[in-house]
Design a protein around this motif. Structure first.
Motif, PDB file in Angstrom:
ATOM      1  N   HIS A  97       0.826  -1.206   0.000  1.00  0.00           N
ATOM      2  CA  HIS A  97       0.000   0.000   0.000  1.00  0.00           C
ATOM      3  C   HIS A  97       0.866   1.265   0.000  1.00  0.00           C
ATOM      4  N   ARG A 120      -2.063  -5.386  -7.847  1.00  0.00           N
ATOM      5  CA  ARG A 120      -2.179  -5.711  -9.280  1.00  0.00           C
ATOM      6  C   ARG A 120      -1.418  -4.689 -10.123  1.00  0.00           C
ATOM      7  N   HIS A 121      -1.573  -3.403  -9.795  1.00  0.00           N
ATOM      8  CA  HIS A 121      -0.874  -2.366 -10.559  1.00  0.00           C
ATOM      9  C   HIS A 121       0.639  -2.438 -10.377  1.00  0.00           C
ATOM     10  N   TYR A 150      -6.085  -3.824   5.721  1.00  0.00           N
ATOM     11  CA  TYR A 150      -5.546  -3.864   4.357  1.00  0.00           C
ATOM     12  C   TYR A 150      -6.075  -5.090   3.628  1.00  0.00           C
ATOM     13  N   SER A 201       1.977  -5.388 -12.333  1.00  0.00           N
ATOM     14  CA  SER A 201       1.945  -5.141 -13.783  1.00  0.00           C
ATOM     15  C   SER A 201       3.050  -4.175 -14.194  1.00  0.00           C
ATOM     16  N   TRP A 220      -4.687 -10.818  -6.845  1.00  0.00           N
ATOM     17  CA  TRP A 220      -4.969 -10.064  -8.063  1.00  0.00           C
ATOM     18  C   TRP A 220      -6.190  -9.165  -7.890  1.00  0.00           C
ATOM     19  N   GLN A 221      -7.025  -9.442  -6.839  1.00  0.00           N
ATOM     20  CA  GLN A 221      -8.172  -8.577  -6.594  1.00  0.00           C
ATOM     21  C   GLN A 221      -7.755  -7.265  -5.920  1.00  0.00           C
ATOM     22  N   ASN A 222      -6.550  -7.267  -5.337  1.00  0.00           N
ATOM     23  CA  ASN A 222      -6.021  -6.057  -4.688  1.00  0.00           C
ATOM     24  C   ASN A 222      -5.520  -5.117  -5.785  1.00  0.00           C
ATOM     25  N   ARG A 223      -6.168  -3.961  -5.956  1.00  0.00           N
ATOM     26  CA  ARG A 223      -5.847  -3.049  -7.057  1.00  0.00           C
ATOM     27  C   ARG A 223      -4.390  -2.564  -7.004  1.00  0.00           C
ATOM     28  N   GLU A 224      -3.933  -2.184  -5.806  1.00  0.00           N
ATOM     29  CA  GLU A 224      -2.576  -1.668  -5.686  1.00  0.00           C
ATOM     30  C   GLU A 224      -1.551  -2.748  -5.987  1.00  0.00           C
ATOM     31  N   TYR A 251       2.781   2.274  -3.252  1.00  0.00           N
ATOM     32  CA  TYR A 251       2.002   2.713  -4.407  1.00  0.00           C
ATOM     33  C   TYR A 251       2.036   4.246  -4.476  1.00  0.00           C
TER      34      TYR A 251
END
Length: 495
Positions: free
Chosen positions: A37, A126-127, A115, A130, A120-124, A40
């Motif tokens: 977190h 996942r980004h 938290y 990637s 992969w469902q965690n947006r931060e 990010y």
């Protein structure tokens, strides 16, 4: 009545069980979700990219370095200097971004207590994953090409002349030299760690004076810190090589209205083999040693000691050498660079340069008085290159427009072509911004344009019994034709 501490423990246990059922992670369960977190943010993302790039490129450069470091002295700068700096910058930016986001969230009381789990469902998460994957792909694709390209570029003359140094005069002369295909580092640095360390220590000084804009103009010829010619020149040329006799044709154009074209033909006794003594045979043949004492520019010779292959020693000295107050001098052993003072960076005088241009046709010899007036135009004072670009073509156009109006009308293209040729001569040999004028850098490989051979031959150096160093022309060459319009020798040779 239950103990309060036990109630608190049960309450927390119940909360954890509920959150676990909801697939949510608390602060106390793991340090990874908070770290993801806090990571990010832009600063940390840049830091991670730099860490990734430095690591990937390091893996590509490592095999190149282990294979070619001896031939590529600048590669160590890239490998041990630039890449560690990039990696260190990434190490600084990554935790700095995390700390700043943590401090900002704490100050604003926006730091979450709960938290989302890593997945992969965690947006931060996942980004971040990637972006890291994309960065790795980019660095792998670019690193393989750019690392080798960087190695090649750091060895290129463009890197030496444009990126690191203000060396426009030297680069211009290099592009018109016999050593155009020889990289700068092969002569000016050379292989081995000793050469690398010496070059880098000198480079630190060069960087400082370049940044402070305090380097001398013109840049002096580095007489005292050039590498020995045995390490440079003799890696390609060597005294034992047979060169024999070489024919040289010199074009002359007279300073008359017709620019009369004549030729001088010389048979140069280069020597080097068993049958021809010649220039190299007398000076650098095996067993020959020449020591001399000279001033700091090596243009005034006071004393010479010549040792022939049989070990016989002969000393020659000028009158000043025997005086009570002997002049300041240095003693050195003669090598290639004492005569070939500008092997890759020759600068010509205007008469010689214009003769060559007229012979090649870059300046048209049919234009009346072009030799005389062309030299006058070249010798005029110009503030800088831009001033010369304006005034040199304009001066030639004005000459023929006012004095030969009919010729100017009928031969405008020829005059434009010749004006461009005159400008090219100037820009190749004169650099006002760098303090380089006609004759700033002497070339001592002859004796017509500069003092050259006459420093020793015919300079008044004598032995104790009065014997001088020979100044006979035939010791080095035979004159087969002297300023002849149609030399018979060239006709016989079909030239």
């Amino acid at each position: 009545m239950d103990d309060p501490a036990e109630l608190t423990r049960r309450r927390r246990s119940g909360i954890r069980a509920s959150l676990s059922a909801m697939n949510v992670v608390t602060v106390e369960q793991s340090w990874l979700p908070p770290l993801v977190h806090l990571s990010y943010n832009l600063l940390t993302l840049v830091g991670l990219f730099l860490l990734n790039a430095a690591t990937v490129i390091w893996l590509f450069v490592l095999p190149v370095m282990t294979r070619e470091a001896a031939q590529h002295p600048y590669l160590l700068v890239f490998f041990l200097g630039i890449l560690p700096l990039v990696f260190l910058l990434g190490l600084v930016l990554t935790p700095l971004g995390i700390y700043l986001r943590y401090r900002r969230a704490t100050r604003r009381e926006t730091r979450p207590r709960i938290y989302a789990p890593l997945g992969w469902q965690n947006r931060e998460f996942r980004h971040l994953s990637s972006l890291f994957g994309i960065a790795t792909g980019i660095n792998v694709l670019a690193g393989g090409y750019l690392s080798q390209a960087a190695v090649d570029y750091m060895d290129s003359p463009g890197f030496c002349s444009a990126t690191c140094h203000s060396m426009s005069p030297e680069y211009a002369a290099y592009q018109d030299s016999p050593h155009l295909k020889v990289e700068c580092v092969e002569c000016h640095i050379g292989p081995g760690r000793r050469a690398y360390v010496r070059a880098k220590l000198n480079g630190l000084w060069q960087v400082s004076v370049t940044m402070l804009n305090s380097y001398p103009r013109p840049i002096p010829t580095p007489l005292n810190n050039l590498r020995p010619a045995q390490e440079i020149c003799e890696s390609c040329h060597w005294p034992q090589k047979f060169s024999g006799i070489r024919l040289r044709v010199i074009d002359h154009f007279a300073e008359d209205s017709a620019n009369t074209h004549t030729k001088t033909v010389l048979a140069l006794a280069i020597g080097g083999g068993p049958m021809v003594k010649g220039i190299h045979g007398f000076h650098v043949a095996p067993g020959v040693t020449i020591e001399y004492a000279a001033d700091e520019r090596r243009e005034k010779i006071y004393w010479v000691r010549y040792t022939n292959p049989e070990g016989i020693v002969t000393e020659y000295a000028a009158d000043a050498w025997h005086s009570a107050e002997r002049p300041a001098y240095e003693i050195r052993t003669m090598d290639c660079l004492d005569c070939h003072t500008r092997p890759s960076h020759k600068f010509r005088l205007p008469q010689r340069a214009l003769d060559e241009a007229l012979a090649l046709g870059s300046v048209d010899s049919t234009l009346p008085w072009i030799k005389t007036r062309g030299v006058e135009i070249l010798l005029a004072d110009y503030v800088d290159a831009a001033d010369a670009e304006r005034r040199i073509p304009s001066a030639l156009h004005e000459l023929y427009r006012t004095e030969y109006p009919d010729l100017y009308r009928d031969s405008l293209r020829t005059i434009e072509h010749s004006a461009a040729g005159l400008l090219a001569i100037y820009k190749r040999n004169v650099f006002p911004e760098m303090g380089v004028a006609w004759g700033t850098y002497p070339d001592h490989s002859g004796h017509n344009d500069f003092i050259g051979c006459v420093r020793c031959h015919g300079a008044g150096l004598k032995t104790a019994d009065g014997t001088s160093i020979t100044a006979e022309c035939t010791a080095c060459h035979r004159i087969l034709a002297l300023r002849e319009r149609e030399p018979e020798v060239l006709e016989k040779l079909g030239m």
